[in-house]
Design a protein around this motif. Structure first.
Motif, PDB file in Angstrom:
ATOM      1  N   GLY A  47       0.800  -1.207   0.000  1.00  0.00           N
ATOM      2  CA  GLY A  47       0.000   0.000   0.000  1.00  0.00           C
ATOM      3  C   GLY A  47       0.837   1.262   0.000  1.00  0.00           C
ATOM      4  N   GLY A  48       1.864   1.290   0.869  1.00  0.00           N
ATOM      5  CA  GLY A  48       2.709   2.478   0.960  1.00  0.00           C
ATOM      6  C   GLY A  48       3.518   2.728  -0.296  1.00  0.00           C
ATOM      7  N   THR A  49       4.076   1.653  -0.862  1.00  0.00           N
ATOM      8  CA  THR A  49       4.885   1.787  -2.072  1.00  0.00           C
ATOM      9  C   THR A  49       4.036   2.234  -3.255  1.00  0.00           C
ATOM     10  OG1 THR A  49       6.405   0.061  -1.312  1.00  0.00           O
ATOM     11  CG2 THR A  49       6.423   0.582  -3.659  1.00  0.00           C
ATOM     12  N   ALA A  50       2.890   1.596  -3.437  1.00  0.00           N
ATOM     13  CA  ALA A  50       2.012   1.962  -4.552  1.00  0.00           C
ATOM     14  C   ALA A  50       1.544   3.407  -4.431  1.00  0.00           C
ATOM     15  CB  ALA A  50       0.814   1.023  -4.607  1.00  0.00           C
ATOM     16  N   HIS A  51       1.257   3.838  -3.208  1.00  0.00           N
ATOM     17  CA  HIS A  51       0.790   5.205  -2.992  1.00  0.00           C
ATOM     18  C   HIS A  51       1.868   6.212  -3.397  1.00  0.00           C
ATOM     19  CE1 HIS A  51      -2.249   7.848  -1.160  1.00  0.00           C
ATOM     20  NE2 HIS A  51      -1.239   8.582  -0.726  1.00  0.00           N
ATOM     21  N   ARG A  52       3.110   5.941  -2.982  1.00  0.00           N
ATOM     22  CA  ARG A  52       4.210   6.850  -3.323  1.00  0.00           C
ATOM     23  C   ARG A  52       4.468   6.869  -4.832  1.00  0.00           C
ATOM     24  NH1 ARG A  52       6.031   4.733   1.584  1.00  0.00           N
ATOM     25  NH2 ARG A  52       7.171   3.048   0.542  1.00  0.00           N
ATOM     26  N   LEU A  53       4.429   5.698  -5.456  1.00  0.00           N
ATOM     27  CA  LEU A  53       4.672   5.638  -6.896  1.00  0.00           C
ATOM     28  C   LEU A  53       3.525   6.258  -7.686  1.00  0.00           C
ATOM     29  CD1 LEU A  53       6.319   2.122  -7.377  1.00  0.00           C
ATOM     30  CD2 LEU A  53       7.410   4.366  -7.147  1.00  0.00           C
ATOM     31  N   PHE A  54       2.307   6.146  -7.170  1.00  0.00           N
ATOM     32  CA  PHE A  54       1.156   6.800  -7.800  1.00  0.00           C
ATOM     33  C   PHE A  54       1.393   8.309  -7.831  1.00  0.00           C
ATOM     34  CE2 PHE A  54      -3.830   6.595  -7.753  1.00  0.00           C
ATOM     35  CZ  PHE A  54      -3.851   7.089  -9.049  1.00  0.00           C
ATOM     36  N   CYS A  55       1.824   8.868  -6.722  1.00  0.00           N
ATOM     37  CA  CYS A  55       2.138  10.305  -6.673  1.00  0.00           C
ATOM     38  C   CYS A  55       3.235  10.653  -7.668  1.00  0.00           C
ATOM     39  CB  CYS A  55       2.584  10.698  -5.264  1.00  0.00           C
ATOM     40  SG  CYS A  55       1.286  10.691  -4.011  1.00  0.00           S
ATOM     41  N   ASP A  56       4.282   9.822  -7.710  1.00  0.00           N
ATOM     42  CA  ASP A  56       5.405  10.061  -8.619  1.00  0.00           C
ATOM     43  C   ASP A  56       4.929  10.098 -10.071  1.00  0.00           C
ATOM     44  OD1 ASP A  56       8.448   9.823  -9.392  1.00  0.00           O
ATOM     45  OD2 ASP A  56       7.417   8.228 -10.491  1.00  0.00           O
ATOM     46  N   HIS A  59       3.033  13.253 -10.834  1.00  0.00           N
ATOM     47  CA  HIS A  59       3.941  14.391 -11.003  1.00  0.00           C
ATOM     48  C   HIS A  59       4.533  14.396 -12.417  1.00  0.00           C
ATOM     49  CE1 HIS A  59       3.871  16.262  -7.137  1.00  0.00           C
ATOM     50  NE2 HIS A  59       4.401  15.242  -6.478  1.00  0.00           N
ATOM     51  N   ARG A  60       4.844  13.229 -12.924  1.00  0.00           N
ATOM     52  CA  ARG A  60       5.429  13.143 -14.260  1.00  0.00           C
ATOM     53  C   ARG A  60       4.439  13.612 -15.329  1.00  0.00           C
ATOM     54  NH1 ARG A  60       9.752   8.521 -14.466  1.00  0.00           N
ATOM     55  NH2 ARG A  60       9.970   7.960 -12.268  1.00  0.00           N
ATOM     56  N   VAL A  61       3.225  13.092 -15.266  1.00  0.00           N
ATOM     57  CA  VAL A  61       2.261  13.400 -16.323  1.00  0.00           C
ATOM     58  C   VAL A  61       1.723  14.823 -16.215  1.00  0.00           C
ATOM     59  CG1 VAL A  61       0.202  12.558 -15.136  1.00  0.00           C
ATOM     60  CG2 VAL A  61       0.309  12.407 -17.610  1.00  0.00           C
ATOM     61  N   PHE A  62       1.684  15.384 -14.995  1.00  0.00           N
ATOM     62  CA  PHE A  62       1.171  16.739 -14.805  1.00  0.00           C
ATOM     63  C   PHE A  62       2.273  17.797 -14.775  1.00  0.00           C
ATOM     64  CE2 PHE A  62      -2.482  14.594 -12.332  1.00  0.00           C
ATOM     65  CZ  PHE A  62      -3.232  14.455 -13.490  1.00  0.00           C
ATOM     66  N   SER A  63       3.536  17.384 -14.870  1.00  0.00           N
ATOM     67  CA  SER A  63       4.670  18.317 -14.807  1.00  0.00           C
ATOM     68  C   SER A  63       4.654  19.117 -13.513  1.00  0.00           C
ATOM     69  CB  SER A  63       4.668  19.271 -16.019  1.00  0.00           C
ATOM     70  OG  SER A  63       4.726  18.551 -17.236  1.00  0.00           O
ATOM     71  N   THR A  64       4.500  18.414 -12.403  1.00  0.00           N
ATOM     72  CA  THR A  64       4.500  19.041 -11.076  1.00  0.00           C
ATOM     73  C   THR A  64       5.568  18.386 -10.210  1.00  0.00           C
ATOM     74  OG1 THR A  64       2.761  17.501 -10.357  1.00  0.00           O
ATOM     75  CG2 THR A  64       2.055  19.649 -11.165  1.00  0.00           C
ATOM     76  N   GLY A  65       5.703  18.865  -8.976  1.00  0.00           N
ATOM     77  CA  GLY A  65       6.676  18.285  -8.056  1.00  0.00           C
ATOM     78  C   GLY A  65       8.082  18.361  -8.614  1.00  0.00           C
ATOM     79  N   SER A  66       8.817  17.245  -8.536  1.00  0.00           N
ATOM     80  CA  SER A  66      10.188  17.218  -9.034  1.00  0.00           C
ATOM     81  C   SER A  66      10.249  17.294 -10.560  1.00  0.00           C
ATOM     82  CB  SER A  66      10.892  15.935  -8.562  1.00  0.00           C
ATOM     83  OG  SER A  66      10.224  14.780  -9.028  1.00  0.00           O
ATOM     84  N   HIS A  67       9.102  17.172 -11.216  1.00  0.00           N
ATOM     85  CA  HIS A  67       9.047  17.268 -12.677  1.00  0.00           C
ATOM     86  C   HIS A  67       8.404  18.574 -13.145  1.00  0.00           C
ATOM     87  CE1 HIS A  67      10.408  13.144 -13.416  1.00  0.00           C
ATOM     88  NE2 HIS A  67       9.683  12.806 -12.363  1.00  0.00           N
ATOM     89  N   SER A  68       8.323  19.543 -12.260  1.00  0.00           N
ATOM     90  CA  SER A  68       7.740  20.828 -12.633  1.00  0.00           C
ATOM     91  C   SER A  68       8.650  21.556 -13.619  1.00  0.00           C
ATOM     92  CB  SER A  68       7.502  21.699 -11.392  1.00  0.00           C
ATOM     93  OG  SER A  68       8.734  21.973 -10.749  1.00  0.00           O
ATOM     94  N   VAL A  69       8.068  22.338 -14.508  1.00  0.00           N
ATOM     95  CA  VAL A  69       8.809  23.074 -15.527  1.00  0.00           C
ATOM     96  C   VAL A  69       8.282  24.497 -15.599  1.00  0.00           C
ATOM     97  CG1 VAL A  69       9.321  21.020 -16.906  1.00  0.00           C
ATOM     98  CG2 VAL A  69       7.212  22.298 -17.324  1.00  0.00           C
ATOM     99  N   ASP A  70       9.095  25.348 -16.207  1.00  0.00           N
ATOM    100  CA  ASP A  70       8.714  26.752 -16.349  1.00  0.00           C
ATOM    101  C   ASP A  70       8.020  27.047 -17.673  1.00  0.00           C
ATOM    102  OD1 ASP A  70       9.854  27.379 -13.876  1.00  0.00           O
ATOM    103  OD2 ASP A  70      11.840  27.656 -14.791  1.00  0.00           O
TER     104      ASP A  70
END
Length: 268
Positions: A47-56, A59-70
């Motif tokens: 549960g914990g791993t899937a939850h973290r990877l879901f967030c990751d 972030h990739r598809v929405f260009s947010t978090g560590s994948h945010s762009v200008d």
């Protein structure tokens, strides 16, 4: 038009529903590939791993978090970083979401994203128990979300007090004021789960309902794995409901392909 129809139309036309389905499949595929009970992995680890990877993945598809762009140009230049760590082929199937369309919108540090009037937070639950999620026993944030004003036109056949015995209304109002909460936003829940032995997933989008004393956990919910999401930009098409096989065997939702593609790592 009902709130559910409004939400599904807005989030479907923007590609968000396709993004949620893609990110969930990718997250659980990696989780279940790495899952090894002989090393001590258990349901909590899954549960914990899937939850973290879901967030990751979101972030990739929405260009947010560590994948945010200008800018969109910066997004194109960083495609290798977006693809890194994904299984071969996953990046090719990732929906195209323009940077800035969906923004990071956490609530009390609970991961969340926003597009238009809709915010959505992630929540895991026990497989098969989606209709009985005990929101009054969840975190203060999830309790608060479940305690939003009910959707227009919704009538409760078994009305109860909207808050639990330990819910402090003055404090809740103070927190909203201090956080500058936008009164126009409606917060939805993306609820996810898996039966780890069979690899069967569940994924729902809906409006949680404060179900003190039991009862329905939702004003409404939509099964994202029982829907042909089609191409982002078109209205979702309803499909039959039922259990769905896990990431290694489930058919990926149809999505638009990126024009520039790069493979992720080649490790299986």
């Amino acid at each position: 038009m009902s709130e559910q129809q409004d939400a599904l139309e807005d989030l479907g036309s923007s590609g968000v529903l396709s993004a949620l389905a893609w990110a969930n499949a990718s997250a659980y595929r990696r989780t279940m590939e790495d899952y090894d009970p002989d090393t001590g992995h258990d349901q909590g680890w899954v549960g914990g791993t899937a939850h973290r990877l879901f967030c990751d993945r979101l972030h990739r598809v929405f260009s947010t978090g560590s994948h945010s762009v200008d800018s969109p140009d910066a997004a194109s230049a960083g495609l290798d970083a977006v693809a890194a760590g994904l299984y071969p082929g996953e990046y090719d199937r990732m929906p195209v979401i323009a940077p800035g369309l969906v923004t990071w919108s956490d609530l009390n540090q609970s991961p969340g994203w926003r597009v238009g009037r809709w915010r959505f937070l992630l929540a895991s639950f026990v497989y098969g128990e989606s209709n009985r999620i005990p929101w009054p026993q969840k975190s203060p944030t999830k309790r608060r979300v479940a305690s939003q004003v009910k959707p227009a036109g919704w009538e409760d056949p078994h009305p109860t007090l909207p808050f639990g015995d330990d819910f402090d209304m003055p404090s809740a109002i103070t927190r909203v004021s201090e956080e500058g909460e936008d009164s126009d936003v409606t917060t939805l829940i993306v609820a996810h789960s898996i039966e780890r032995e069979l690899g069967i997933r569940e994924l729902y989008l809906g409006r949680s309902r404060y179900n003190r004393g039991g009862g329905e956990a939702w004003y409404w919910k939509h099964d994202l794995l029982a829907t042909d999401l089609g191409t982002p930009g078109k209205k979702p098409i309803p499909a039959s409901s039922g259990p769905h096989l896990g990431p290694s065997s489930v058919q990926d939702a149809p999505v638009r392909l990126r024009r520039q593609t790069r493979e992720g790592n080649n490790k299986q």
